[in-house]
Design an enzyme around this catalytic site. Sequence first.
Site, PDB file in Angstrom:
ATOM      1  N   GLY A  46      28.238  66.696  84.656  1.00 20.31           N
ATOM      2  CA  GLY A  46      28.262  65.232  83.510  1.00 20.31           C
ATOM      3  C   GLY A  46      29.616  63.965  84.336  1.00 20.31           C
ATOM      4  N   GLN A  51      34.616  57.291  82.004  1.00 20.95           N
ATOM      5  CA  GLN A  51      35.329  57.674  83.178  1.00 20.95           C
ATOM      6  C   GLN A  51      34.983  57.183  84.021  1.00 20.95           C
ATOM      7  OE1 GLN A  51      32.893  61.250  82.319  1.00 20.95           O
ATOM      8  NE2 GLN A  51      34.921  62.571  83.469  1.00 20.95           N
ATOM      9  N   CYS A  92      36.493  68.590  83.878  1.00 15.92           N
ATOM     10  CA  CYS A  92      36.234  67.526  83.522  1.00 15.92           C
ATOM     11  C   CYS A  92      36.673  67.115  85.479  1.00 15.92           C
ATOM     12  CB  CYS A  92      37.268  67.081  82.501  1.00 15.92           C
ATOM     13  SG  CYS A  92      37.046  65.492  82.296  1.00 15.92           S
ATOM     14  N   LEU A  93      35.954  65.950  85.328  1.00 17.35           N
ATOM     15  CA  LEU A  93      35.392  64.842  86.865  1.00 17.35           C
ATOM     16  C   LEU A  93      36.956  64.081  86.611  1.00 17.35           C
ATOM     17  CD1 LEU A  93      32.369  63.973  87.982  1.00 17.35           C
ATOM     18  CD2 LEU A  93      34.556  66.081  88.922  1.00 17.35           C
ATOM     19  N   HIS A 134      31.034  67.112  76.265  1.00 13.76           N
ATOM     20  CA  HIS A 134      31.756  66.786  75.754  1.00 13.76           C
ATOM     21  C   HIS A 134      32.287  65.871  76.687  1.00 13.76           C
ATOM     22  CE1 HIS A 134      35.205  67.914  80.251  1.00 13.76           C
ATOM     23  NE2 HIS A 134      34.122  67.330  79.977  1.00 13.76           N
ATOM     24  N   GLU A 135      30.806  65.476  77.153  1.00  9.28           N
ATOM     25  CA  GLU A 135      30.473  63.547  77.348  1.00  9.28           C
ATOM     26  C   GLU A 135      29.560  62.846  75.894  1.00  9.28           C
ATOM     27  OE1 GLU A 135      30.599  63.112  80.260  1.00  9.28           O
ATOM     28  OE2 GLU A 135      30.456  65.432  80.932  1.00  9.28           O
ATOM     29  N   HIS A 138      34.163  61.847  75.340  1.00  8.96           N
ATOM     30  CA  HIS A 138      34.774  60.598  76.147  1.00  8.96           C
ATOM     31  C   HIS A 138      34.666  58.871  75.593  1.00  8.96           C
ATOM     32  CE1 HIS A 138      36.451  62.896  79.520  1.00  8.96           C
ATOM     33  NE2 HIS A 138      35.665  63.368  80.144  1.00  8.96           N
TER      34      HIS A 138
HETATM   35  C1  QAP Z   1      31.612  68.438  81.675  1.00  4.84           C
HETATM   36  O1  QAP Z   1      32.737  68.465  84.117  1.00  4.84           O
HETATM   37  C2  QAP Z   1      31.887  69.877  81.286  1.00  4.84           C
HETATM   38  O2  QAP Z   1      37.884  70.009  87.945  1.00  4.84           O
HETATM   39  C3  QAP Z   1      30.958  68.072  82.937  1.00  4.84           C
HETATM   40  O3  QAP Z   1      37.681  69.601  90.769  1.00  4.84           O
HETATM   41  C4  QAP Z   1      32.355  70.752  82.605  1.00  4.84           C
HETATM   42  O4  QAP Z   1      31.022  67.995  85.908  1.00  4.84           O
HETATM   43  C5  QAP Z   1      30.217  70.808  80.723  1.00  4.84           C
HETATM   44  C6  QAP Z   1      34.362  69.008  87.946  1.00  4.84           C
HETATM   45  C7  QAP Z   1      31.794  72.305  82.101  1.00  4.84           C
HETATM   46  C8  QAP Z   1      31.084  71.687  80.042  1.00  4.84           C
HETATM   47  C9  QAP Z   1      31.617  72.936  81.636  1.00  4.84           C
HETATM   48  C10 QAP Z   1      35.933  69.108  87.391  1.00  4.84           C
HETATM   49  C11 QAP Z   1      34.518  69.031  90.004  1.00  4.84           C
HETATM   50  C12 QAP Z   1      33.603  68.847  87.329  1.00  4.84           C
HETATM   51  C13 QAP Z   1      36.986  69.576  88.939  1.00  4.84           C
HETATM   52  C14 QAP Z   1      32.619  68.384  85.595  1.00  4.84           C
HETATM   53  C15 QAP Z   1      36.652  69.491  89.761  1.00  4.84           C
HETATM   54  C16 QAP Z   1      35.948  69.449  90.571  1.00  4.84           C
HETATM   55  C17 QAP Z   1      33.509  68.335  86.072  1.00  4.84           C
HETATM   56 CO    CO Z   2      35.032  65.213  81.169  1.00  5.62          CO
END
Ligand code: QAP
Ligand code: CO
Length: 180
Positions: A46, A51, A92-93, A134-135, A138
């Site tokens: 996501g 972001q 989170c990215l 979560h989004e 943001h």
């Molecule tokens: C939000 O997050 C989310 O640390 C989206 O090194 C995540 O896509 C909501 C990511 C989990 C609910 C549960 C994070 C990729 C991706 C990192 C993501 C990383 C590489 C996060």
């Molecule tokens: Co995020």
Amino acid sequence: MAVLNILSYPDPRLRTIAAPVKQVDDKIKTLITDMIETMYDAEGIGLAASQVDEHLQLIVMDLSENKDTPMVFINPKVTPLVEEKQPYEEGCLSVPEVYDKVERPNKVRIEALDENGDVIDKEAEGLLAVCIQHEMDHLNGVIFVDYLSNLKQNRARDKVKKVLKIREKNVEKQAQPSHV
Ligand code: QAP
Ligand code: CO
């Protein structure tokens, strides 16, 4: 198509409140395509426009196994359908390599527009419910680490700094393969 730069915690621009999208025009459609490409490139599930420093109410997501089912939410409104909250391990990215449990209602109603300007009105549970909340955060300048203790927030700040430094070094290495 382009891979956009993702802002990293604690960049103050991540605190900007997103404005509603007025019209799903070509400019927004390009942004949507670029955000989807950016999300896939970073191996995320996501991404909110905030972001990538575009302060518009726009979210892209892909929860499919084969990463072939992107979803787009424009001007989303999310309403909890249950009072009870459940913990879920989030990442989170914008906060690379930091993961921790956050508690949120695990059933919500999502009202939004899709990339064609068509109305989305559906109930979501599980990962979709967690991810959209979560989004949505943001878009309101909120990051998942805000829900953690100050100690964990400080650790997250240090960890992100360290990860970015390592990534920077690796980019330099890629640019200078002749040293091998
Ligand atoms: C939000 O997050 C989310 O640390 C989206 O090194 C995540 O896509 C909501 C990511 C989990 C609910 C549960 C994070 C990729 C991706 C990192 C993501 C990383 C590489 C996060
Ligand atoms: Co995020």
